[in-house]
Design a protein around this motif. Structure first.
Motif, short mmCIF file in Angstrom:
data_model
loop_
_atom_site.label_atom_id
_atom_site.label_comp_id
_atom_site.label_asym_id
_atom_site.label_seq_id
_atom_site.Cartn_x
_atom_site.Cartn_y
_atom_site.Cartn_z
N ILE B 175 0.82 -1.22 0.00
CA ILE B 175 0.00 0.00 0.00
C ILE B 175 0.85 1.27 0.00
O ILE B 175 0.76 2.11 -0.89
CB ILE B 175 -0.95 0.03 1.22
N ILE B 176 1.71 1.40 1.02
CA ILE B 176 2.39 2.68 1.20
C ILE B 176 3.46 2.91 0.13
O ILE B 176 3.51 3.97 -0.49
CB ILE B 176 3.02 2.75 2.62
N TRP B 177 4.27 1.88 -0.08
CA TRP B 177 5.40 2.05 -1.01
C TRP B 177 4.94 2.40 -2.43
O TRP B 177 5.44 3.36 -3.02
CB TRP B 177 6.26 0.78 -0.98
N PRO B 178 3.96 1.67 -3.00
CA PRO B 178 3.52 2.04 -4.37
C PRO B 178 2.97 3.46 -4.43
O PRO B 178 3.25 4.19 -5.38
CB PRO B 178 2.43 1.02 -4.68
N SER B 179 2.22 3.85 -3.41
CA SER B 179 1.68 5.22 -3.41
C SER B 179 2.80 6.24 -3.34
O SER B 179 2.78 7.27 -4.02
CB SER B 179 0.75 5.43 -2.22
N MET B 180 3.79 5.94 -2.48
CA MET B 180 4.91 6.85 -2.33
C MET B 180 5.63 7.04 -3.67
O MET B 180 5.91 8.16 -4.09
CB MET B 180 5.86 6.28 -1.29
N LEU B 181 5.88 5.93 -4.34
CA LEU B 181 6.59 6.01 -5.62
C LEU B 181 5.77 6.80 -6.64
O LEU B 181 6.27 7.65 -7.36
CB LEU B 181 6.86 4.61 -6.17
N ARG B 182 4.47 6.50 -6.66
CA ARG B 182 3.59 7.16 -7.63
C ARG B 182 3.61 8.67 -7.44
O ARG B 182 3.72 9.43 -8.40
CB ARG B 182 2.18 6.61 -7.42
N LEU B 183 3.52 9.08 -6.16
CA LEU B 183 3.46 10.51 -5.89
C LEU B 183 4.80 11.19 -6.16
O LEU B 183 4.85 12.36 -6.55
CB LEU B 183 3.05 10.75 -4.44
N SER B 184 5.89 10.47 -5.93
CA SER B 184 7.19 11.13 -6.03
C SER B 184 7.79 11.01 -7.43
O SER B 184 8.84 11.58 -7.69
CB SER B 184 8.15 10.53 -5.01
N TRP B 185 7.14 10.25 -8.31
CA TRP B 185 7.82 9.92 -9.56
C TRP B 185 8.22 11.12 -10.42
O TRP B 185 9.34 11.17 -10.92
CB TRP B 185 7.01 8.91 -10.38
N PRO B 186 7.35 12.13 -10.61
CA PRO B 186 7.78 13.28 -11.43
C PRO B 186 9.02 13.96 -10.86
O PRO B 186 9.96 14.26 -11.60
CB PRO B 186 6.58 14.22 -11.38
N ALA B 187 9.06 14.14 -9.54
CA ALA B 187 10.21 14.79 -8.93
C ALA B 187 11.44 13.90 -9.04
O ALA B 187 12.56 14.37 -9.27
CB ALA B 187 9.93 15.10 -7.47
N TYR B 188 11.22 12.61 -8.92
CA TYR B 188 12.34 11.67 -8.97
C TYR B 188 12.94 11.63 -10.38
O TYR B 188 14.15 11.51 -10.55
CB TYR B 188 11.87 10.28 -8.53
N THR B 189 12.08 11.78 -11.40
CA THR B 189 12.57 11.84 -12.77
C THR B 189 13.54 13.01 -12.93
O THR B 189 14.62 12.88 -13.51
CB THR B 189 11.40 12.01 -13.74
N ASN B 190 13.11 14.14 -12.37
CA ASN B 190 13.95 15.33 -12.40
C ASN B 190 15.30 15.07 -11.76
O ASN B 190 16.35 15.45 -12.28
CB ASN B 190 13.23 16.41 -11.60
N GLU B 191 15.27 14.44 -10.61
CA GLU B 191 16.49 14.12 -9.88
C GLU B 191 17.41 13.25 -10.74
O GLU B 191 18.62 13.48 -10.80
CB GLU B 191 16.12 13.43 -8.57
N ALA B 192 16.82 12.26 -11.42
CA ALA B 192 17.62 11.36 -12.25
C ALA B 192 18.31 12.14 -13.36
O ALA B 192 19.51 11.94 -13.62
CB ALA B 192 16.73 10.27 -12.83
N ILE B 193 17.56 13.06 -13.98
CA ILE B 193 18.15 13.86 -15.06
C ILE B 193 19.33 14.64 -14.53
O ILE B 193 20.42 14.65 -15.12
CB ILE B 193 17.09 14.82 -15.65
N PHE B 194 19.15 15.29 -13.38
CA PHE B 194 20.22 16.13 -12.86
C PHE B 194 21.37 15.32 -12.31
O PHE B 194 22.50 15.78 -12.29
CB PHE B 194 19.67 17.12 -11.83
N LEU B 195 21.11 14.08 -11.91
CA LEU B 195 22.23 13.24 -11.47
C LEU B 195 23.12 12.92 -12.67
O LEU B 195 24.35 12.97 -12.57
CB LEU B 195 21.73 11.94 -10.85
N PHE B 196 22.50 12.62 -13.80
CA PHE B 196 23.32 12.36 -14.99
C PHE B 196 24.15 13.59 -15.34
O PHE B 196 25.31 13.47 -15.74
CB PHE B 196 22.44 11.95 -16.18
N HIS B 197 23.55 14.77 -15.18
CA HIS B 197 24.33 15.99 -15.43
C HIS B 197 25.49 16.11 -14.45
O HIS B 197 26.57 16.56 -14.81
CB HIS B 197 23.44 17.22 -15.32
N ALA B 198 25.24 15.69 -13.20
CA ALA B 198 26.27 15.84 -12.17
C ALA B 198 27.46 14.93 -12.42
O ALA B 198 28.56 15.20 -11.94
CB ALA B 198 25.68 15.56 -10.80
N THR B 199 27.24 13.86 -13.18
CA THR B 199 28.36 12.93 -13.41
C THR B 199 29.50 13.61 -14.17
O THR B 199 30.64 13.16 -14.09
CB THR B 199 27.91 11.71 -14.22
#
Lengths: 294, 279
Positions: B175-199
């Protein structure tokens, strides 16, 4: 300063440390913290202006201007900012020199790019090779400021563009119903209201800008990272103040400086948000009204 | 040298395979594309590994941040604050200097019954040392995103799970984990993009590029330094990164669609620019 520092070999303990921390190079190191704060103070308003221009351009009804605005705002999302830094510092420098070259030496017949060299006439060099040292440093710093402003202006444009869209549509319609022109509605209704919506993004951007300041080091400015490396490195007996490799401690100091800067910014921005939310037709504003009525 | 030969010679140069010497003069466009592309291997390596490892660590840190027990909550809070509050650039320097100070031979850890030798010699190399820094950094950023999402998991979902008698791990996992991922996914996508930039920062902080095996920016900078012409290598690098970013958005978009598959189509959040959640 407070002690007799003329013969460091004779000093010990605290006295040694006090003398060590007040050497000329250390004073330059402390000064470089000022450089970082100066960069922040100059860059933030300039990038906000760039961002505002970008956002207005992206909303424009004139297609080429709109395309330019859209490209400017979207390009930073795909490309790492450090690439822009390394690119613009050389590119801007060459662009300025080339422009001056065109103006000052119109009868120059050789090509600008000769193999691996970029050659302009001596009068067009920026700054002139006869210029004093501070002018060279100042030029390097202003190139860095311009580069930061271009890159973070694009981020700011993103935020402001979003904020302009977030202002409730009826507000504009009301303004139009009062007979305001598009321009009047924009300046009198949209712009004053958009700041609240832009604030979360802009405060994030401010944090981002703080965290980008060590990149000054890559642009060739003598900033805190440069001095931390320089001063922390191993010093042998040949130096006045010999010590082991202390770079770790210097960088720990920088870490603390940045953490403090972040914390202070967080507190100030939280206050600013409270102030701007006051009396706004948003959930936050309504909550504040309720709290005040209780 | 034809372009095919160049690709054969320099295609895997960043891993140390192929021609040893980098081209010195008369650079061709093909050499630019090949070497910078070869450097992208490192950017992808750092980004993918840090993201995969960071994802699980971030879930744990986010849960710790949300815990009631201050002994668990406080360390997580400080971890997030330190890594989010300081520049990645400084973190690279700090960790590198720490790794350098560690003894080269390794640290003997005496556990009483068995003696372990911790290998420290690889830590000063970028492939491990920089990966650790990037991993910790993305863990902190992602944990903050996940924590925010954890706080906004709908109360009703948790109540329903309680009513069904779900507790502990089952309730979290289903219950909690899938909801958490669903809600955070747009922000997490952003984070992934900027992590690649940080490399791209890895070889520009203190980690040395051993035998000129560097990442894409390292080679782009090499060309720009040699030719004093930034107008060719950097746009090529930019092109590669735009492609990489599009791939990241595409991949995260697929997962986003899967996480939201139970929602009616018009209520599904779309991945798009979220300026307020730039890293």
């Amino acid at each position: 300063m407070f002690f007799n520092c003329s013969d460091p070999q004779m000093l010990a303990g605290l006295e040694w440390l006090a003398c060590y921390l007040t050497t000329g190079k250390h004073l330059a190191f402390y000064g470089s913290f000022g450089t970082v704060l100066l960069l922040l103070a100059i860059t933030a308003p300039i990038s906000l202006i760039f961002g505002f221009g970008g956002a207005v351009a992206a909303r424009s009804h004139f297609p080429p201007l709109r395309w330019f605005g859209k490209t400017y705002t979207s390009v930073v999302r795909g490309i790492p900012d450090i690439v822009f830094f390394l690119f613009f510092v050389i590119a801007l420098d060459q662009a300025f020199e080339w422009l001056r070259h065109k103006v000052k030496c119109p009868d120059w017949d050789q090509p600008i790019r000769q193999g691996n060299d970029f050659v302009v006439c001596a009068q067009a060099k920026l700054p002139l090779s006869s210029a004093p040292q501070w002018l060279h440093e100042g030029y390097g710093f202003s190139l860095a400021v311009l580069t930061f402003a271009i890159v973070y202006g694009a981020f700011a444009a993103n935020v402001l563009y979003g904020a302009m869209h977030a202002v409730p549509r009826p507000q504009i319609e009301t303004a139009e119903a009062y007979g305001m022109t598009r321009r009047q509605a924009f300046w009198r209704v949209l712009v004053p209201q958009m700041w609240l919506f832009a604030l979360p993004g802009l405060s994030n951007l401010w944090m981002l800008l703080i965290k980008a300041t060590p990149l000054l080091f890559l642009l060739g400015v003598e900033d805190i990272v440069y001095w931390a490396r320089e001063l922390g490195g191993m010093k042998t007996r040949a130096f006045t103040f010999p010590h082991a490799d202390w770079r770790l401690w210097y960088f720990l100091g920088l870490l603390v400086f940045y953490l403090a800067l972040t914390k202070i910014s967080e507190i100030v921005l939280a206050r600013l948000t409270t102030r701007l939310t006051h009396g706004q037709a948003t959930l936050g504003g309504a909550a504040m009204q309720k709290a005040a009525a209780r | 040298m034809s372009c095919l030969e160049t690709i054969q010679a320099y295609g895997l140069r960043s891993l140390g395979i192929g021609e040893r010497l980098l081209p010195k003069s008369d650079f061709t466009l093909c050499e630019h594309f090949t070497l910078i592309g070869s450097g992208m291997i490192w950017n992808i390596y750092f980004g993918v590994l840090a993201l995969v490892l960071g994802f699980f660590a971030a879930t744990a840190v986010a849960l710790a941040r949300n815990a009631d027990n201050p002994l668990v909550r406080k360390p997580a809070q400080y971890f997030i604050f330190i890594f989010r509050g300081s520049p990645l650039f400084i973190q690279f320097f700090l960790f590198y200097e720490t790794f350098v100070l560690l003894p080269k031979v390794g640290i003997d850890i005496n556990l009483g019954f068995v003696e372990l030798t911790a290998e420290t010699r690889w830590l000063t190399r970028a492939w491990l040392g920089a990966l650790i820094v990037l991993f910790l950094n993305t863990t902190a950023y992602t944990a903050e995103i996940f924590y925010g999402a954890l706080r906004s998991v709908p109360r009703g979902d948790v109540d329903a799970a309680n009513a069904y008698g779900m507790t502990g791990w089952a309730r979290f996992r289903r219950i909690i984990w899938p909801s958490m991922l669903r809600l955070s996914w747009p922000a997490y996508t952003n984070e992934a993009i900027f992590l690649f930039h940080a490399t791209t920062l890895v070889f520009f902080s203190s980690f040395p590029a051993w035998q000129q095996k560097g990442d894409a920016l390292y080679y782009a900078n090499y060309f720009a330094d040699k030719t004093f012409n930034p107008f060719i290598p950097y746009p090529i690098l930019a092109g590669y990164f735009i492609i990489l970013t599009l791939c990241v958005i595409g991949f995260y978009g697929i997962i986003n669609a899967r996480l939201n598959r139970h929602l009616p189509r018009e209520r599904r959040p779309r991945l798009r620019i979220r300026p307020q959640i730039i890293r």
